[in-house]
Design a protein around this motif. Structure first.
Motif, PDB file in Angstrom:
ATOM      1  N   LEU A  89      69.269  28.166  37.102  1.00 48.06           N
ATOM      2  CA  LEU A  89      68.154  28.483  37.992  1.00 48.06           C
ATOM      3  C   LEU A  89      67.179  27.324  38.118  1.00 48.06           C
ATOM      4  CD1 LEU A  89      67.378  32.142  36.845  1.00 48.06           C
ATOM      5  CD2 LEU A  89      68.692  31.401  38.829  1.00 48.06           C
ATOM      6  N   THR A 242      56.330  29.193  36.482  1.00 49.25           N
ATOM      7  CA  THR A 242      57.307  30.279  36.526  1.00 49.25           C
ATOM      8  C   THR A 242      56.627  31.591  36.175  1.00 49.25           C
ATOM      9  OG1 THR A 242      57.953  29.995  34.204  1.00 49.25           O
ATOM     10  CG2 THR A 242      59.194  28.753  35.851  1.00 49.25           C
ATOM     11  N   ARG A 276      59.075  33.938  40.309  1.00 43.74           N
ATOM     12  CA  ARG A 276      58.519  32.662  40.767  1.00 43.74           C
ATOM     13  C   ARG A 276      59.143  31.532  39.963  1.00 43.74           C
ATOM     14  NH1 ARG A 276      52.262  31.687  40.069  1.00 43.74           N
ATOM     15  NH2 ARG A 276      52.179  33.237  41.734  1.00 43.74           N
ATOM     16  N   ASN A 277      59.603  30.510  40.663  1.00 39.69           N
ATOM     17  CA  ASN A 277      60.195  29.354  40.005  1.00 39.69           C
ATOM     18  C   ASN A 277      59.973  28.141  40.895  1.00 39.69           C
ATOM     19  OD1 ASN A 277      61.615  27.548  38.471  1.00 39.69           O
ATOM     20  ND2 ASN A 277      63.618  28.443  38.846  1.00 39.69           N
ATOM     21  N   ARG A 278      58.915  27.408  40.627  1.00 37.03           N
ATOM     22  CA  ARG A 278      58.594  26.231  41.432  1.00 37.03           C
ATOM     23  C   ARG A 278      59.481  25.039  41.096  1.00 37.03           C
ATOM     24  NH1 ARG A 278      51.911  26.417  41.301  1.00 37.03           N
ATOM     25  NH2 ARG A 278      51.718  28.435  42.381  1.00 37.03           N
ATOM     26  N   GLY A 280      62.865  25.420  40.790  1.00 34.18           N
ATOM     27  CA  GLY A 280      64.231  25.798  41.142  1.00 34.18           C
ATOM     28  C   GLY A 280      64.218  26.981  42.094  1.00 34.18           C
ATOM     29  N   ARG A 281      64.946  28.014  41.731  1.00 39.11           N
ATOM     30  CA  ARG A 281      65.031  29.191  42.589  1.00 39.11           C
ATOM     31  C   ARG A 281      64.873  30.440  41.736  1.00 39.11           C
ATOM     32  NH1 ARG A 281      70.257  27.419  41.748  1.00 39.11           N
ATOM     33  NH2 ARG A 281      71.770  28.998  41.079  1.00 39.11           N
ATOM     34  N   PRO A 282      64.415  31.541  42.311  1.00 44.98           N
ATOM     35  CA  PRO A 282      64.308  32.794  41.553  1.00 44.98           C
ATOM     36  C   PRO A 282      65.673  33.385  41.272  1.00 44.98           C
ATOM     37  CG  PRO A 282      63.693  33.140  43.843  1.00 44.98           C
ATOM     38  CD  PRO A 282      63.904  31.660  43.677  1.00 44.98           C
ATOM     39  N   GLY A 283      65.696  34.364  40.379  1.00 44.94           N
ATOM     40  CA  GLY A 283      66.950  35.008  40.022  1.00 44.94           C
ATOM     41  C   GLY A 283      66.712  36.244  39.193  1.00 44.94           C
TER      42      GLY A 283
END
Length: 329
Positions: A89, A242, A276-278, A280-283
């Motif tokens: 992620l 995050t 929230r994941n600045r 990368g991407r959420p998951g």
């Protein structure tokens, strides 16, 4: 001694401890700062001896190159969580090099219900265990008293199960949220700390975008990770890099051994929603904690309650077939 005196004494002791870690006097009137050279390092020597090579430049007074310049991210900027699905992620580009939780940032771990305090605290300890595995120094833990009344206090044996030495914890319990935020800011500025962890109860107006940005900026300057646990909090805007929404998951049944001791409880497991994941991407996924390897792991499949027996007759035939029953007698 009154409660106000005890509160003042605890804050004074915290100031002294932070000043001792930073290598300065705990008073406003102090001597000019000594040059940070190899002959005169900042902070206690016991924490600098085991500092990894990536942090040696900062300990000797030289500025380290920011991540992404002069090479790929290293362990000074990232903390691998040990599970490829989870680390992916935070993947940068097409490779997993440098993936993992960003160090020197504010990370928010929340639960929508206070009854999930056990799951929230367990996941927070797991993150701290991963950080302590690669970073020297103690951990400053700042707790709101209301949060401890709901989630309880630390237990030495439980900390050791997560791979955390209780001697590395500096625990501060504050009665006011303003004191909690002040302690988090001061701790985030101390580069001699391995990490800073905060624990508060409910959605608070003071924990807004401005307060969280102050903590985040100090953490980025000192490269100290800050983990903020929020029990029963709403999805409020903050400056955290995050945000992890945590809820408990069913654990695998323990493996009972015939001639050896066994654990009576299964491994801690959580449903994770990285909203929230600045970096990368959420998951959304389910993970558990491996006490033996001290890392996150994929949950094992549950065991069947009824494994069957070779002494029993064959199961009933499939539906839709007509069978004649022999009359009794």
């Amino acid at each position: 001694m009154s409660a106000a005196s005890e509160h003042s004494t605890s804050l004074a002791e915290l100031r002294r401890r932070i000043a001792d870690l930073e290598g300065r006097l705990p008073f406003k009137a102090q001597f000019g700062p000594a040059p940070a050279t190899a002959a005169n390092p900042q902070g206690p020597d016991s924490f600098l001896k085991d500092r990894p090579p990536d942090g040696r430049a900062q300990a000797e007074g030289f500025e380290a190159e920011p991540p992404g310049k002069g090479g790929s991210d290293d362990l000074a900027a990232r903390c691998p969580l040990g599970l490829e699905t989870l680390d992916r992620l935070f993947q940068s580009g097409n490779s997993l090099s440098g993936s993992g939780l960003k160090v020197g940032a504010l990370h928010e771990v929340v639960s929508s219900e206070s009854r999930n305090a056990g799951a929230l605290s367990g996941f927070g300890l797991a993150l701290l265990a991963r950080l302590l595995a690669i970073r020297p120094g103690p951990v400053l833990v700042v707790q709101d008293i209301r949060a401890t009344q709901e989630s309880g206090q630390f237990h030495g044996a439980g900390l050791l199960d997560f791979g955390i030495d209780p001697a590395r914890l500096i625990v501060v319990r504050a009665r006011k949220l303003e004191d909690v935020l002040w302690c988090l800011e001061e701790g985030a500025s101390c580069s001699a700390l391995a990490a800073v962890a905060g624990e508060i109860q409910g959605g608070e107006r003071l924990v807004d975008l401005t307060a969280s940005r102050r903590i985040s900026l100090r953490a980025s300057r000192s490269t100290v990770p800050v983990i903020l646990l929020r029990h029963g909090a709403a999805q409020e805007p903050t400056a955290a890099v995050t945000r992890w929404q945590i809820s408990p998951a069913a654990s695998k049944a323990p493996e009972f051994l015939e001639k050896a001791p066994h654990a009576g409880l299964g491994a801690p497991a959580w449903h994770i929603d990285l909203t929230r994941n600045r970096e990368g991407r959420p998951g959304r996924l389910t993970v558990e904690w491996d006490h033996a390897r001290q890392t996150f792991a994929a949950p094992a499949h549950s065991l069947a309650l009824d494994r069957g027996s070779s002494l029993r007759p064959d199961p009933a035939p499939a539906a839709g077939q007509l069978h004649t029953l022999r009359p009794a007698g």
